[in-house]
Design a protein around this motif. Structure first.
Motif, PDB file in Angstrom:
ATOM      1  N   SER A 421      75.570 -21.426  36.421  1.00 38.60           N
ATOM      2  CA  SER A 421      76.189 -22.621  37.588  1.00 38.60           C
ATOM      3  C   SER A 421      75.565 -21.618  38.704  1.00 38.60           C
ATOM      4  O   SER A 421      75.837 -20.805  38.973  1.00 38.60           O
ATOM      5  CB  SER A 421      76.985 -23.055  37.144  1.00 38.60           C
ATOM      6  N   VAL A 422      74.203 -22.177  39.754  1.00 41.16           N
ATOM      7  CA  VAL A 422      74.658 -22.186  40.806  1.00 41.16           C
ATOM      8  C   VAL A 422      74.582 -23.543  42.024  1.00 41.16           C
ATOM      9  O   VAL A 422      74.000 -24.224  41.831  1.00 41.16           O
ATOM     10  CB  VAL A 422      72.978 -21.822  41.166  1.00 41.16           C
ATOM     11  N   TRP A 438      79.242 -30.460  46.718  1.00 39.34           N
ATOM     12  CA  TRP A 438      77.545 -29.422  46.102  1.00 39.34           C
ATOM     13  C   TRP A 438      77.181 -30.071  45.357  1.00 39.34           C
ATOM     14  O   TRP A 438      77.270 -30.042  44.476  1.00 39.34           O
ATOM     15  CB  TRP A 438      78.429 -27.737  46.767  1.00 39.34           C
ATOM     16  N   HIS A 439      75.527 -29.659  45.746  1.00 40.06           N
ATOM     17  CA  HIS A 439      74.538 -29.774  44.597  1.00 40.06           C
ATOM     18  C   HIS A 439      74.667 -28.095  43.770  1.00 40.06           C
ATOM     19  O   HIS A 439      75.111 -27.325  44.272  1.00 40.06           O
ATOM     20  CB  HIS A 439      73.558 -29.759  45.090  1.00 40.06           C
ATOM     21  N   SER A 440      74.864 -28.111  42.560  1.00 36.65           N
ATOM     22  CA  SER A 440      74.113 -27.298  42.180  1.00 36.65           C
ATOM     23  C   SER A 440      73.460 -27.340  40.483  1.00 36.65           C
ATOM     24  O   SER A 440      72.880 -28.584  40.062  1.00 36.65           O
ATOM     25  CB  SER A 440      75.668 -26.535  41.136  1.00 36.65           C
ATOM     26  N   PHE A 441      72.603 -26.992  40.266  1.00 32.35           N
ATOM     27  CA  PHE A 441      72.313 -26.980  39.068  1.00 32.35           C
ATOM     28  C   PHE A 441      72.149 -25.465  37.980  1.00 32.35           C
ATOM     29  O   PHE A 441      72.874 -24.466  38.518  1.00 32.35           O
ATOM     30  CB  PHE A 441      70.493 -26.570  38.659  1.00 32.35           C
ATOM     31  N   ILE A 470      64.791 -25.501  33.276  1.00 33.64           N
ATOM     32  CA  ILE A 470      64.816 -25.753  32.407  1.00 33.64           C
ATOM     33  C   ILE A 470      65.462 -27.387  32.563  1.00 33.64           C
ATOM     34  O   ILE A 470      65.557 -28.237  32.651  1.00 33.64           O
ATOM     35  CB  ILE A 470      65.432 -25.576  31.216  1.00 33.64           C
ATOM     36  N   ALA A 471      66.578 -27.419  33.930  1.00 34.08           N
ATOM     37  CA  ALA A 471      66.946 -28.527  34.562  1.00 34.08           C
ATOM     38  C   ALA A 471      66.830 -29.429  35.012  1.00 34.08           C
ATOM     39  O   ALA A 471      67.131 -30.284  35.774  1.00 34.08           O
ATOM     40  CB  ALA A 471      68.294 -27.946  35.047  1.00 34.08           C
ATOM     41  N   ASN A 472      65.150 -28.544  35.517  1.00 41.56           N
ATOM     42  CA  ASN A 472      64.387 -30.064  36.317  1.00 41.56           C
ATOM     43  C   ASN A 472      64.791 -29.885  37.708  1.00 41.56           C
ATOM     44  O   ASN A 472      64.771 -30.575  38.506  1.00 41.56           O
ATOM     45  CB  ASN A 472      63.997 -31.430  36.155  1.00 41.56           C
ATOM     46  N   LYS A 473      65.799 -29.086  38.217  1.00 44.20           N
ATOM     47  CA  LYS A 473      66.022 -28.633  39.568  1.00 44.20           C
ATOM     48  C   LYS A 473      65.449 -28.235  40.913  1.00 44.20           C
ATOM     49  O   LYS A 473      65.777 -28.250  41.758  1.00 44.20           O
ATOM     50  CB  LYS A 473      68.056 -28.620  39.923  1.00 44.20           C
TER      51      LYS A 473
END
Length: 491
Positions: A421-422, A438-441, A470-473
């Motif tokens: 996870s980033v 905070w947003h993450s992907f 692959i997460a489309n983020k």
């Protein structure tokens, strides 16, 4: 006059002592497919090999020391009385896991040609016999050892202390004077005196004691050995752990006896149902018998049962593999991922669950903190927002295989998979209590790596494949590869 007679007597005795020759009748040798020769005589293991190199080249001598595991050199010299160019190395060393014995070695190195040397190596757990060594070397220099050497590994028949014994086709030589027939094994050596044979058998008993062996029983028993009433020292061993471990105990008989004018030390062994099993394997019955069995002897016609009043302690699993690993290192992005950050110092930990002595499944995590960060597009509801990577968290499981490459040096390979996870520095517009603001992907992480360590501290290097898009983020050009390098402390 008295002093003159004493001096003459001393000279005569000295001449007699230094001119004696060792009787090599009890020596046996085997040659392997590489042409290397191994001989046995009076507790000595004697190896004859040819090594590439020159006798005056230090690299050649170092290679010979490494080949024969020579560590502590007591003396290194040349013998001018030997006609051929020579070098002699004497050494003494302890044997790993055999605290009660020490190994004495001497290597005679002879120049053979411009490209090769010949080595005659002597090893013994007993006291050295200089006369024996010099006699074997003399016969070697006269090309006389061939008489004692055989190329045959099958022991259809053996010469045991002057008697020929036919064994059939089910027996093989394990080494000189060491024969194995399915279900039993016998090794022996001949000596010039009963005292030296007795010292050898005591050394063999000491040499069979190590940390991975427990002794279930030990006593003396009356036997008939080669038709002679004898006393055998009987020891019942049980292997504690390890691959190839047998559940049945190994029963060993140590015997010293004068047989047909030869002083023999002999070790005979076979597996039994339990410590009170006195049934002898066919090989052992060729040379010995037990005329009167003890009252406690196990009856071969009984169904094997657990021994009363002899509970065995539960066997402790002895794992070579470590169970805890603490690590500190850094992630280094590869390819397009370097556009997001250049490096990410990390910390992490693993807890292992061993499945075999050298195998384990680990659960762990790593947290990395990117530095030299750059802006990239993060897509939220299909709209791009410029942001930077703030924290990288990795949780995974891995399968690990570890082996001991050298003493206290361990080589580990592993492969695993998990989730990475980033977390970005882009703040969410709405978020609940207890939820990260905070947003993450996230994406799948597949990796493999190696670790080499000395005792508890080692270095690790691993490659991670992480398809972030692959997460489309993020877009496909965000990148997907990194290496992780660092230091690991294992417990």
């Amino acid at each position: 006059m008295k002093y003159i007679l004493s001096f003459v007597l001393f000279i005569l005795l000295s001449a007699s002592m230094f001119s004696q020759e060792y009787n090599l009748a009890g020596m046996q040798g085997l040659r392997n497919g590489k042409g290397e020769v191994m001989l046995e005589l009076s507790g000595y293991e004697i190896a004859v090999t040819t090594v590439k190199g020159q006798i005056n080249n230090e690299k050649t001598i170092d290679a010979i020391k490494k080949k024969y595991n020579i560590e502590t050199v007591l003396a290194e010299y040349s013998e001018p009385e030997i006609e051929r160019t020579n070098k002699i190395i004497e050494s003494e060393s302890k044997i790993k896991d055999r605290p009660k014995v020490k190994l004495s070695q001497v290597c005679y190195i002879f120049g053979k040609s411009d490209k090769e040397v010949e080595v005659v190596s002597f090893q013994t757990l007993n006291q050295r016999d200089i006369v024996l060594e010099e006699e074997v070397v003399r016969v070697f220099l006269e090309n006389g050892l061939t008489y004692y050497i055989s190329d045959e590994r099958t022991a259809n028949s053996i010469s045991f202390a002057g008697r020929e014994i036919n064994l059939g086709s089910a027996c093989n030589w394990m080494s000189p004077h060491n024969v194995n027939c399915k279900g039993g094994q016998m090794s022996w050596s001949e000596f010039p005196s009963f005292e030296s044979a007795n010292l050898d058998i005591n050394t063999r008993i000491d040499a069979n004691v190590n940390e991975n062996i427990s002794i279930l029983a030990e006593d003396d028993i009356d036997v008939v050995f080669e038709g002679i009433p004898s006393l055998a020292h009987r020891v019942v061993y049980k292997q504690k752990s390890g691959f190839g471990r047998r559940t049945n105990p190994l029963i060993v008989y140590y015997i010293v006896q004068e047989v047909r004018g030869r002083y023999v030390s002999c070790v005979l062994s076979n597996y039994g149902y339990n410590r009170n099993d006195y049934e002898l394997a066919p090989l052992l019955r060729e040379v010995m018998s037990i005329p009167v069995l003890p009252e406690t002897a196990y009856n071969q016609f009984d169904i094997p049962q657990f021994e009363e009043n002899q509970k065995e302690e539960p066997e402790e699993k002895e794992y070579l593999i470590n169970l805890v690993e603490i690590r500190a290192g850094s992630w280094f992005p590869l390819g397009s991922l370097r556009n997001a950050y250049k490096a990410a110092p990390s910390i992490g930990a693993y807890v292992g669950y061993p499945i075999k002595k050298v195998m384990a499944v680990d659960i762990g995590f790593q947290v990395a903190f990117p530095v030299s960060r750059e802006l990239f597009d993060y897509y939220y509801r299909k709209e791009p927002y410029a942001t930077k990577a703030d924290v990288v968290v990795n949780v995974n499981a891995r399968f690990r295989y570890q082996q001991e490459a050298a003493r206290n040096v361990y080589w580990t390979t592993y492969a695993g998979a998990g989730v990475i996870s980033v977390q970005t520095d882009l703040e969410k517009e709405y978020y609940d209590d207890g939820e990260s603001k905070w947003h993450s992907f996230e994406t799948l992480d597949v990796f493999g790596g190696v670790n080499i360590r000395y005792k508890k501290v080692g270095l690790y290097l691993e490659y991670h494949y992480t398809p972030y898009s692959i997460a489309n983020k993020v877009r496909a050009n965000y990148g997907n590869s990194a290496v992780n390098l660092g230091i690991a402390v294992c417990f």
